[in-house]
Motif scaffolding. Structure first.
Motif, PDB file in Angstrom:
ATOM      1  N   VAL A   1      52.118  63.137  15.477  1.00 36.75           N
ATOM      2  CA  VAL A   1      53.551  63.387  15.621  1.00 36.75           C
ATOM      3  C   VAL A   1      54.047  63.946  14.289  1.00 36.75           C
ATOM      4  O   VAL A   1      53.789  63.343  13.243  1.00 36.75           O
ATOM      5  CB  VAL A   1      54.307  62.080  15.959  1.00 36.75           C
ATOM      6  CG1 VAL A   1      55.800  62.305  15.961  1.00 36.75           C
ATOM      7  CG2 VAL A   1      53.844  61.537  17.298  1.00 36.75           C
ATOM      8  N   ASN A   2      54.735  65.074  14.329  1.00 36.81           N
ATOM      9  CA  ASN A   2      55.209  65.692  13.091  1.00 36.81           C
ATOM     10  C   ASN A   2      56.439  64.930  12.579  1.00 36.81           C
ATOM     11  O   ASN A   2      57.504  64.981  13.195  1.00 36.81           O
ATOM     12  CB  ASN A   2      55.571  67.155  13.363  1.00 36.81           C
ATOM     13  CG  ASN A   2      55.913  67.899  12.086  1.00 36.81           C
ATOM     14  OD1 ASN A   2      56.392  67.314  11.134  1.00 36.81           O
ATOM     15  ND2 ASN A   2      55.648  69.192  12.075  1.00 36.81           N
ATOM     16  N   PRO A   3      56.305  64.213  11.446  1.00 34.47           N
ATOM     17  CA  PRO A   3      57.442  63.402  10.987  1.00 34.47           C
ATOM     18  C   PRO A   3      58.624  64.243  10.521  1.00 34.47           C
ATOM     19  O   PRO A   3      59.768  63.794  10.590  1.00 34.47           O
ATOM     20  CB  PRO A   3      56.857  62.593   9.820  1.00 34.47           C
ATOM     21  CG  PRO A   3      55.656  63.328   9.386  1.00 34.47           C
ATOM     22  CD  PRO A   3      55.149  64.080  10.561  1.00 34.47           C
TER      23      PRO A   3
ATOM     24  N   ARG B   1      60.322  64.994  13.853  1.00 35.30           N
ATOM     25  CA  ARG B   1      60.772  63.826  14.600  1.00 35.30           C
ATOM     26  C   ARG B   1      61.760  62.965  13.820  1.00 35.30           C
ATOM     27  O   ARG B   1      62.707  62.420  14.382  1.00 35.30           O
ATOM     28  CB  ARG B   1      59.559  62.985  15.000  1.00 35.30           C
ATOM     29  CG  ARG B   1      59.837  61.889  15.986  1.00 35.30           C
ATOM     30  CD  ARG B   1      60.475  62.418  17.244  1.00 35.30           C
ATOM     31  NE  ARG B   1      59.766  63.587  17.748  1.00 35.30           N
ATOM     32  CZ  ARG B   1      58.677  63.529  18.486  1.00 35.30           C
ATOM     33  NH1 ARG B   1      58.202  62.370  18.837  1.00 35.30           N
ATOM     34  NH2 ARG B   1      58.090  64.627  18.894  1.00 35.30           N
TER      35      ARG B   1
ATOM     36  N   ARG C   1      64.879  66.823  23.022  1.00 36.62           N
ATOM     37  CA  ARG C   1      65.048  65.365  22.905  1.00 36.62           C
ATOM     38  C   ARG C   1      66.399  65.052  22.270  1.00 36.62           C
ATOM     39  O   ARG C   1      66.457  64.600  21.114  1.00 36.62           O
ATOM     40  CB  ARG C   1      63.938  64.763  22.037  1.00 36.62           C
ATOM     41  CG  ARG C   1      62.542  64.911  22.627  1.00 36.62           C
ATOM     42  CD  ARG C   1      61.528  64.531  21.571  1.00 36.62           C
ATOM     43  NE  ARG C   1      60.182  64.806  22.002  1.00 36.62           N
ATOM     44  CZ  ARG C   1      59.347  63.887  22.466  1.00 36.62           C
ATOM     45  NH1 ARG C   1      59.731  62.650  22.564  1.00 36.62           N
ATOM     46  NH2 ARG C   1      58.130  64.227  22.825  1.00 36.62           N
TER      47      ARG C   1
END
Lengths: 257, 296
Positions: free
Chosen positions: A135-137, A140, A38
């Protein structure tokens, strides 16, 4: 005995913080693969961490270079060595002032913003919200900021040094009458690509890692209140500045023997 | 009634969990339990937040966890969601022991859970549409057109389709929670946890949220866990209520049964009475001695 207990508690607290900081770094490195998939996340952070810091770096670089031109000319002209003004300005900037002042400015502008942003995300439960959305902060939110900081710092330091050299040229050549050709020729012959420029780049990369790591950790580890976020931003600037100055000495000693 | 001192110095009943049964609150069959908590202990420093808590949350209903501020209601949701780890005891969600799962398995389980945070926890740099689309984009491979349709449907369900282009800073508190609710149901979870959904809401927003929670629960056939200390609103929609205080479940049952047959402490809490087992006055020496005694 109270002071001993307090000392022990303080030592344990510092050790625990260092441990948490290291674990956080490991967790962020674990997100590198995701960042490759990403790249947009990185581009957004390069904009926010790097590009938005350009103005303060550029203006500071020009003025620091101009001051170096003035001070250098004043001292060198006493010995009739004003022809070496270009070397003095470039060496000072590329070896020391470029990486160090850029890192200090980066800590003040981008570092404090990073800490405040992450701290507020924690205080407003956005990080928890991401976790609950599976979602793994850390991957991310934090990893893109870390990589953006590390990539931005050497580029900003290069910009600072380049504009500083032009600032010195403006004062030395434009205002004080140093020969234009001498200014550049001396610089070209005396500044070593590896010894001066290469070591400056290494320094700025190290400062990039340290400043960004400190900022992210302070934000992520802060007490999630307005006071906690405020303390995190202050700590970011103080710890980053001290770390940069301390590391600069160590790196200089190692690089230039 | 046997009593003991709370950490604030108040007298509270010695806590033995009482199940108050009524026709509306018969214990559900074992396979109908979605969340099963057994012997839960959780400490913050020396302080026990939970000290041997057993809770069963049935499928398909609205279960309320109630209790005074600071009793660890939000902590309980974080324990169920695997964001905190208990010091002892087990928490099973849909038959899976949450704290025995690997990170990957835990994330997979969380995709089937929705959570509405007290603050909404919307991502402030994304607009309403992108906030609701976030979990869909993260966890599905739907094309943009399908994602758009789903997001608008979720927003329609909470009455905010017309606000999809607004930023979180442009929303009122109630609207932010409704957007967060739309985001929580984006992946059609099996359960939703609501953390103090009514706190700080005006009467209209509160009424909207109360209706939404019940309606979504029934229409989407999900299970809801509502953590709150707003007694009237929560009892209006809850099928089952657990009252917790001082690290224990004090009583459980249907709202009606708790109102009618609850213990003294529960009646004070449910009725919002100023005085009772939790006294109006903080423990202090006698007024006379304080006013005219030696220290005066």
């Amino acid at each position: 005995m109270d002071w001993l207990a307090a000392l022990g508690r303080g030592g344990l607290a510092v050790s625990a913080r260092l441990g948490r900081a290291n674990l956080l770094m490991l967790a962020m490195l674990g997100g590198l693969a995701e960042l490759v998939r990403r790249p947009r996340l990185l581009l957004e952070q390069l904009m926010s961490v790097g590009v938005l810091t350009v103005l303060i770096i550029a203006v500071s670089g020009v003025f620091v270079g101009m001051v170096l031109g003035l001070q250098g000319y004043y001292i060198l002209s006493r010995f009739g060595a004003e022809a070496t003004l270009g070397v003095m300005v470039a060496a000072s900037l590329v070896r020391e002032l470029g990486p160090v002042v850029t890192a200090l400015l980066f800590a003040g502008r981008a570092g404090s913003a990073l800490a405040a942003e992450i701290g507020l995300m924690k205080a407003t439960e956005q990080l928890s919200g991401l976790e609950m959305m599976a979602v793994n902060p850390q991957h991310r939110v934090l990893t893109p900021r870390l990589v953006a900081g590390i990539l931005s710092m050497p580029l900003l330091a290069a910009l600072f040094s380049m504009l500083g050299v032009y600032g010195g040229w403006f004062v030395g050549v434009g205002l004080l009458g140093v020969d234009d050709g001498t200014y550049w020729a001396q610089m070209q012959s005396q500044i070593d690509w590896y010894e001066d420029v290469g070591n400056g780049v290494i320094k700025s990369v190290v400062f990039g890692v340290v400043c960004t790591w400190i900022a992210i950790f302070q934000g992520y580890d802060c007490v999630p209140t307005s006071e906690g976020v405020s303390r995190a931003t202050t700590r970011t600037v103080v710890h980053s500045s001290l770390a940069v100055l301390g590391l600069d000495f160590v790196l200089t000693a190692l690089m230039f023997n | 009634m046997a009593t003991r001192l709370s950490r604030h110095g108040h007298e509270v009943p010695a806590q033995h969990h009482r199940l108050i049964t009524s026709p509306m609150s018969r214990p559900p069959p074992s396979e109908d339990i979605l969340v099963r908590i057994r012997g839960l202990k959780f400490y913050r420093g020396q302080r026990a937040i939970f000290d041997g808590v057993d809770i069963d949350i049935p499928r398909g209903g609205v279960t309320a966890i109630m209790g005074p501020s600071g009793t660890g209601k939000t902590t309980l949701l974080k324990l169920i969601g695997g964001q905190l780890t208990p010091d002892a005891g087990t928490i099973e969600v849909d038959g899976q022991e949450v704290h025995a799962l690997s990170t990957r398995e835990l994330y997979r389980l969380r995709m089937r859970m929705g959570m509405l945070f007290q603050s909404g926890a919307l991502l402030t740099d994304l607009n309403v549409f992108d906030n609701v689309a976030y979990p869909l984009r993260e966890h599905t491979k739907l094309n943009p057109s399908m994602t758009r349709k789903l997001v608008l449907m979720k927003l329609e369900a909470v009455g905010l389709r017309g606000a999809h282009q607004l930023m979180p800073s442009e929303l009122s508190g109630g609207m932010a929670r409704r957007v967060a609710l739309a985001r929580a149901i984006a992946l059609d979870p099996m359960m939703i946890m609501y953390d103090e959904p009514f706190t700080g809401q005006d009467p209209i927003s509160m009424g909207v949220l109360v209706q939404l929670i019940r309606r979504l629960n029934d229409a989407a056939r999900i299970s809801s866990i509502v953590v709150s200390h707003d007694v009237a609103e929560t009892c209006e929609i809850a099928d089952l209520v657990y009252v917790i205080s001082n690290g224990k479940v004090i009583e459980s049952g249907s709202p009606q049964a708790l109102h009618e047959g609850g213990g003294e402490w529960t009646r004070q809490f449910m009725g919002g009475l100023a005085d009772g087992p939790v006294p109006f006055h903080y423990p202090a020496p006698g007024l006379e001695s304080d006013l005219f005694g030696e220290s005066a």
